[in-house]
Design an enzyme around this catalytic site. Structure first.
Site, PDB file in Angstrom:
ATOM      1  N   ARG A   1      -2.042  21.185 -14.552  1.00 20.29           N
ATOM      2  CA  ARG A   1      -0.974  20.222 -14.818  1.00 20.29           C
ATOM      3  C   ARG A   1      -1.166  19.536 -16.163  1.00 20.29           C
ATOM      4  NH1 ARG A   1       1.638  15.577 -10.766  1.00 20.29           N
ATOM      5  NH2 ARG A   1       3.288  14.974 -12.220  1.00 20.29           N
TER       6      ARG A   1
ATOM      7  N   HIS B   1       2.001  11.484 -28.562  1.00 23.79           N
ATOM      8  CA  HIS B   1       1.805  10.123 -28.066  1.00 23.79           C
ATOM      9  C   HIS B   1       1.163   9.233 -29.120  1.00 23.79           C
ATOM     10  CE1 HIS B   1       2.047  10.461 -23.368  1.00 23.79           C
ATOM     11  NE2 HIS B   1       3.226  10.319 -23.950  1.00 23.79           N
TER      12      HIS B   1
ATOM     13  N   ARG C   1       0.812  -1.223   0.000  1.00 27.43           N
ATOM     14  CA  ARG C   1       0.000   0.000   0.000  1.00 27.43           C
ATOM     15  C   ARG C   1       0.847   1.276   0.000  1.00 27.43           C
ATOM     16  NH1 ARG C   1      -4.926  -1.743   4.112  1.00 27.43           N
ATOM     17  NH2 ARG C   1      -5.689  -3.475   2.816  1.00 27.43           N
TER      18      ARG C   1
ATOM     19  N   GLU D   1      -3.367  16.368 -11.575  1.00 22.90           N
ATOM     20  CA  GLU D   1      -3.620  16.627 -12.992  1.00 22.90           C
ATOM     21  C   GLU D   1      -5.101  16.863 -13.273  1.00 22.90           C
ATOM     22  OE1 GLU D   1      -1.276  15.143 -16.951  1.00 22.90           O
ATOM     23  OE2 GLU D   1      -2.295  13.583 -15.800  1.00 22.90           O
TER      24      GLU D   1
ATOM     25  N   GLU E   1      11.567  18.160 -23.951  1.00 19.80           N
ATOM     26  CA  GLU E   1      10.722  18.504 -22.808  1.00 19.80           C
ATOM     27  C   GLU E   1      11.045  19.894 -22.277  1.00 19.80           C
ATOM     28  OE1 GLU E   1       8.165  17.043 -21.520  1.00 19.80           O
ATOM     29  OE2 GLU E   1       8.183  15.124 -22.572  1.00 19.80           O
TER      30      GLU E   1
ATOM     31  N   HIS F   1      10.674   8.920 -27.726  1.00 16.07           N
ATOM     32  CA  HIS F   1       9.571   9.680 -27.132  1.00 16.07           C
ATOM     33  C   HIS F   1       9.735  11.179 -27.364  1.00 16.07           C
ATOM     34  CE1 HIS F   1       6.526  11.032 -24.302  1.00 16.07           C
ATOM     35  NE2 HIS F   1       7.453  11.741 -23.664  1.00 16.07           N
TER      36      HIS F   1
ATOM     37  N   LYS G   1       8.213  22.725 -13.549  1.00 21.44           N
ATOM     38  CA  LYS G   1       7.317  21.578 -13.370  1.00 21.44           C
ATOM     39  C   LYS G   1       6.881  21.468 -11.913  1.00 21.44           C
ATOM     40  CE  LYS G   1       6.358  16.813 -14.317  1.00 21.44           C
ATOM     41  NZ  LYS G   1       6.713  15.584 -15.027  1.00 21.44           N
TER      42      LYS G   1
ATOM     43  N   ASN H   1       1.145  18.508 -20.895  1.00 20.56           N
ATOM     44  CA  ASN H   1       1.065  17.547 -21.984  1.00 20.56           C
ATOM     45  C   ASN H   1       1.029  18.221 -23.344  1.00 20.56           C
ATOM     46  OD1 ASN H   1       0.913  14.859 -20.690  1.00 20.56           O
ATOM     47  ND2 ASN H   1      -0.886  15.720 -19.701  1.00 20.56           N
TER      48      ASN H   1
ATOM     49  N   HIS I   1       1.843  16.318 -26.465  1.00 15.74           N
ATOM     50  CA  HIS I   1       1.681  14.893 -26.183  1.00 15.74           C
ATOM     51  C   HIS I   1       0.401  14.302 -26.776  1.00 15.74           C
ATOM     52  CE1 HIS I   1       4.954  15.792 -23.508  1.00 15.74           C
ATOM     53  NE2 HIS I   1       5.028  14.545 -23.083  1.00 15.74           N
TER      54      HIS I   1
ATOM     55  N   LYS J   1       4.025  11.224 -11.070  1.00 14.98           N
ATOM     56  CA  LYS J   1       3.187  10.424 -11.977  1.00 14.98           C
ATOM     57  C   LYS J   1       3.898   9.107 -12.280  1.00 14.98           C
ATOM     58  CE  LYS J   1       1.321  12.407 -15.565  1.00 14.98           C
ATOM     59  NZ  LYS J   1       1.110  13.325 -16.712  1.00 14.98           N
TER      60      LYS J   1
END
Length: 850
Positions: free
Chosen positions: A272, A283, A152, A268, A216, A295, A258, A276, A279, A174
């Site tokens: 946030r 993506h 957990r 997010e 990035e 990427h 960031k 992206n 992306h 993330k």
């Protein structure tokens, strides 16, 4: 986010870097300086050099009470750094457990998550275990997700080893794995207690791996902080070379930004999501192109597409799109998707699963300017995205005659001349209205390679500021690749002779078509006056690029030159002549083609303080001088680009105004409206604007016979209008158009023939017999553009009147009018659609040879 500047030790100093808000804390650790960015919930990022061996110390200093450490890495990274990290833990009194995965994106999967968990359970790891991710984004995401769910939740320390992971994935908590439906669709938010960024680890990366991570940083500059973008734009070579000060500033600022966003929106739910940017499309492309494209390379492509999308939505200035594209290109990153991956249905299917989507709509981060975006991703019509990505477009004739005013981009001809003279000149000039296109990007890049610059963009990218070199160029260290930019190739050939560096040389080269376009009239004339120039591929390109120009200076004196192939040969000599070793007397062997462009050159030289004396029709005398850069200069709107919306009015019976292109223009193509008047249009023109009203649909345009030598670049637009005029039109005086981006005369004849329109070549031009647009049923056709912007836009004009015309290479308009499709749609109400799959699949072939 706590980004305060502090002095925990007396030997810590400020460095006055680019941070716009309070800078990250600086700490001294064992004699080395470490920058610390605090994120959220006690999570900290430590940035510096030589930090790998200090990871155990940093983990313990974070208050992590662990009896067991588990290092997860991939086989490649572990082979480089794994044992060093293990030894550091042993030296600190802990023997860590290790687990290695195969390198690559495929390891970010359910199988490895289960294997790591089983491995830890077998070794009786309890809740007082700390996981350490040593690797790139794949290892960081996978390890973080295991840590989020094991017992957990156990603490995790991220030790990123790739540029991508340092700048992005290791920061913010993330974590995720990939599943068959897409990337990062199963995961959790789990903040690392520490992120340890050892910049020394970047030294083991290839240049490709470094720059794909820098995508990035560029992205972050685009959406959050213009000064970071400016840094990346202005210090390309230092950043790529990992120069310590430059790379530390880039990494620290990207991490700080960031962290700032994570603190505002950890899960997010809003702002946030803007991280992206690039992306949504990136993506989707990565889903088809990985592992061939990395990427960051896909993010680069996605950022440029999404910047174009923001421009087409009227939110982002075209100049900003040009800057964004140039920066990605400067780092060697791709900016367009390879055709083999432009499978629209598959790409749209992947975008439909994007995590930012809501209510079944694709949402995209939309820029407002460089450094600013909307606070939340915006819903975007998928039809618009499909048109953006499609390599070809079907032109739809409007239901009603279009009416509106159009402001076209800056003149390509003026922009290239002004750029060259400003780089040659003395003093600082602020240039407003410069064309932001492929052609000017080529010129700027070449001048930068020859020592010009820095090129500083002001007023949100609307003004280019440049301080000249006073003619003192340096030999470039690499060949100047000019693509198919003929203006740059011709102007820079003479410019390269100005360099004086014994033993050095400048090589100019280009694409396949450029190696067919003749330049030997110019090189022969320069050799005649003492320049040393060699055509380096004489077997295949004896009269064309590539060229080697020795850095032996430009002697000047009397130069005899033919200008029948291109007036740019004449302009090339004139532009560089003030810096010759003796005054230049340029004698033309015969009347040149396109005299208006030579007149433009002489006029612009005068505005930079150099007066050219013209004796008769064929002799030009240029004194030795240095250009005096004016404080500011406004580039006229492009008269050639203005011909397309004016022709649309003529061909459809609409009414269109071309703003800022009028009778006062120094460009020959500003006379195009007079030709439309001869064909039956109503024309109103003042000093700064031109309005054309086409005849009503019941009235045909008149065929004409016209010598278009003074405005050769507009002949294709004229032929598109003539194709629906009553009778046979003849265009002469355009023989030089056979050696442009393609053989334009032959291509116009062949592509009109595809539609069923009769046309043929003349010795110095062509003829076309117009069809009645009311009764004529054209054969549907995909136009082979041959990567020629003017072919594409001319047939777009014809497609506004005749149905069934598909433009095979829609993006070739980027050469001079990047926002053409968006402007025609938003200002004139024209519509375009994605053609059927069979037409899309033939788009590459429709590009033509060259």
């Amino acid at each position: 986010v706590q980004c305060r500047r502090s002095r925990p030790h007396a030997d810590t100093t400020d460095d006055g870097d680019l941070m716009s808000t309070a800078s990250p804390t600086k700490r001294r650790r064992n004699g080395g300086e470490v920058r610390v960015v605090q994120v959220i919930g006690g999570s900290e990022v430590h940035i510096g050099h030589g930090l790998l061996r200090k990871v155990p110390e940093m983990a313990l200093a974070a208050g992590i009470k662990a009896s067991r450490f588990v290092i997860v890495s991939d086989e490649t990274v572990f082979g480089l750094y794994g044992q060093k990290l293990v030894d550091a833990f042993v030296a600190a009194g802990h023997t860590p457990l290790t687990f290695q995965v195969k390198p690559g994106e495929n390891s970010k999967c359910r199988m490895y998550k289960q294997q790591i968990e089983d491995h830890m359970l077998e070794h009786r790891c309890q809740r007082d275990t700390c996981m350490v991710a040593l690797g790139g984004g794949v290892v960081g995401d996978l390890t973080g997700y295991v840590a989020a769910t094991y017992m957990r939740g156990v603490p995790v320390v991220q030790v990123p080893t790739s540029m991508m992971a340092m700048l992005d994935s290791s920061v913010g908590g993330k974590t995720a794995i990939n599943v068959p439906s897409g990337k990062n669709l199963v995961g959790a938010f789990h903040q690392p207690r520490r992120v340890v960024i050892d910049l020394e680890l970047l030294r083991s990366l290839s240049e490709r791996e470094v720059v794909e991570g820098l995508a990035e940083a560029v992205k972050m500059g685009c959406i959050r902080h213009a000064p970071l973008f400016d840094l990346l734009e202005g210090r390309v070579e230092e950043v790529k070379a990992l120069q310590p000060d430059a790379i530390e500033q880039v990494v620290t600022e990207a991490v700080r930004l960031k962290a700032e966003v994570v603190a505002l929106d950890e899960k997010e739910g809003g702002v946030r999501s803007t991280l992206n940017f690039g992306h949504t499309i990136g993506h989707a492309i990565e889903g088809l192109a990985s592992p061939q494209l990395l990427h960051g390379e896909c993010v680069s492509i996605g950022c440029v597409y999404e910047a174009v999308l923001a421009r087409d939505l009227g939110q982002l200035a075209p100049s900003a799109v040009g800057r964004i594209s140039r920066v990605f290109k400067a780092y060697g990153l791709p900016t367009t998707c390879p055709l083999k991956y432009l499978r629209l249905d598959e790409l749209m299917g992947k975008m439909a699963l994007d995590k930012k989507n809501a209510a079944g709509r694709v949402r995209v981060t939309i820029l407002k300017s460089i450094g600013s975006s909307f606070d939340h991703p915006q819903p975007v019509d998928t039809a618009l995205i499909r048109r953006l990505l499609s390599p070809s477009l079907l032109v739809l004739p409007p239901a009603a005659p279009p009416s509106g005013a159009v402001l076209v981009p800056g003149s390509k001809s003026i922009s290239n001349r002004v750029l060259l003279m400003a780089a040659m000149g003395r003093g600082t000039v602020a240039i407003r209205g410069l064309l932001q296109s492929d052609d000017t990007q080529v010129m700027i890049a070449a001048l930068a390679a020859m020592g010009a610059g820095p090129f500083s963009w002001l007023d949100g990218g609307n003004i280019l500021q440049l301080t000249g070199l006073a003619g003192k160029f340096a030999p470039p260290t690499e060949p100047l690749y000019l693509g198919n930019a003929g203006t740059a190739a011709r102007f820079l050939t003479t410019c390269a002779t100005l360099i004086h560096a014994p033993g050095a040389a400048t090589t100019l080269t280009g694409d396949g078509r450029m190696k067919q376009r003749p330049i030997d009239d110019l090189t022969a004339a320069l050799r005649q006056c003492g320049c040393s120039i060699e055509h380096t591929e004489p077997a295949t390109s004896p009269a064309s690029l590539p060229l080697r120009v020795d850095a032996s200076g430009f002697p000047g004196g009397r130069i005899e030159l033919s200008g029948r192939v291109s007036s740019q040969f004449v302009s090339s000599v004139l532009l560089s002549a003030p810096y010759a070793q003796q005054p230049v007397e340029l004698v033309l062997k015969e009347p040149p083609v396109s005299q208006s462009y030579i007149d433009m050159t002489v006029s612009l030289m005068r505005s930079f303080g150099v007066a050219v004396e013209r004796q008769g029709a064929l002799v030009y005398k240029v004194p030795r001088a240095v250009y005096a850069n004016p404080a500011s200069l406004q580039v006229e709107a492009d008269a050639s680009s203005a011909t397309y919306p004016l022709a649309i009015a003529a061909i459809t019976g609409g009414k269109v105004t071309a703003e800022t292109v009028g009778a006062d223009s120094i460009q020959g193509d500003a006379r195009f409206a007079a030709l439309l008047g001869e064909m039956g249009c109503a024309v109103q023109q003042d000093g700064t604007s031109t309005t054309v009203s086409g005849p009503p649909p019941s009235q045909r345009l008149r065929a004409v016979e016209v010598d278009m030598e003074p405005l050769t670049d507009a002949f294709m637009t004229a032929v598109a209008v003539m194709a629906v005029a009553e009778g046979t039109s003849r265009v002469t005086g355009i023989a030089n158009q056979r050696v442009k981006e393609c053989n334009r005369i032959a291509v116009m004849v062949s592509e009109l023939g595809k539609l069923g329109i009769e046309a043929g070549e003349l010795e110095d031009g062509m003829w076309v017999t117009g069809v009645d647009p009311v009764t004529f049923a054209p054969r549907p056709a995909t136009i082979a553009c041959h990567n020629d912007h003017r072919i594409a836009m001319s047939f777009a004009v014809l497609g506004a009147r005749l149905p069934g015309i598909t433009i095979g290479q829609k993006d070739c308009v980027d050469k001079t009018f990047p926002e053409f499709w968006a402007v025609m749609s938003s200002k004139l109400g024209l519509s375009y659609d994605v053609p059927p799959p069979e037409a899309c699949s033939s788009a590459a072939a429709a590009g033509g040879g060259a």
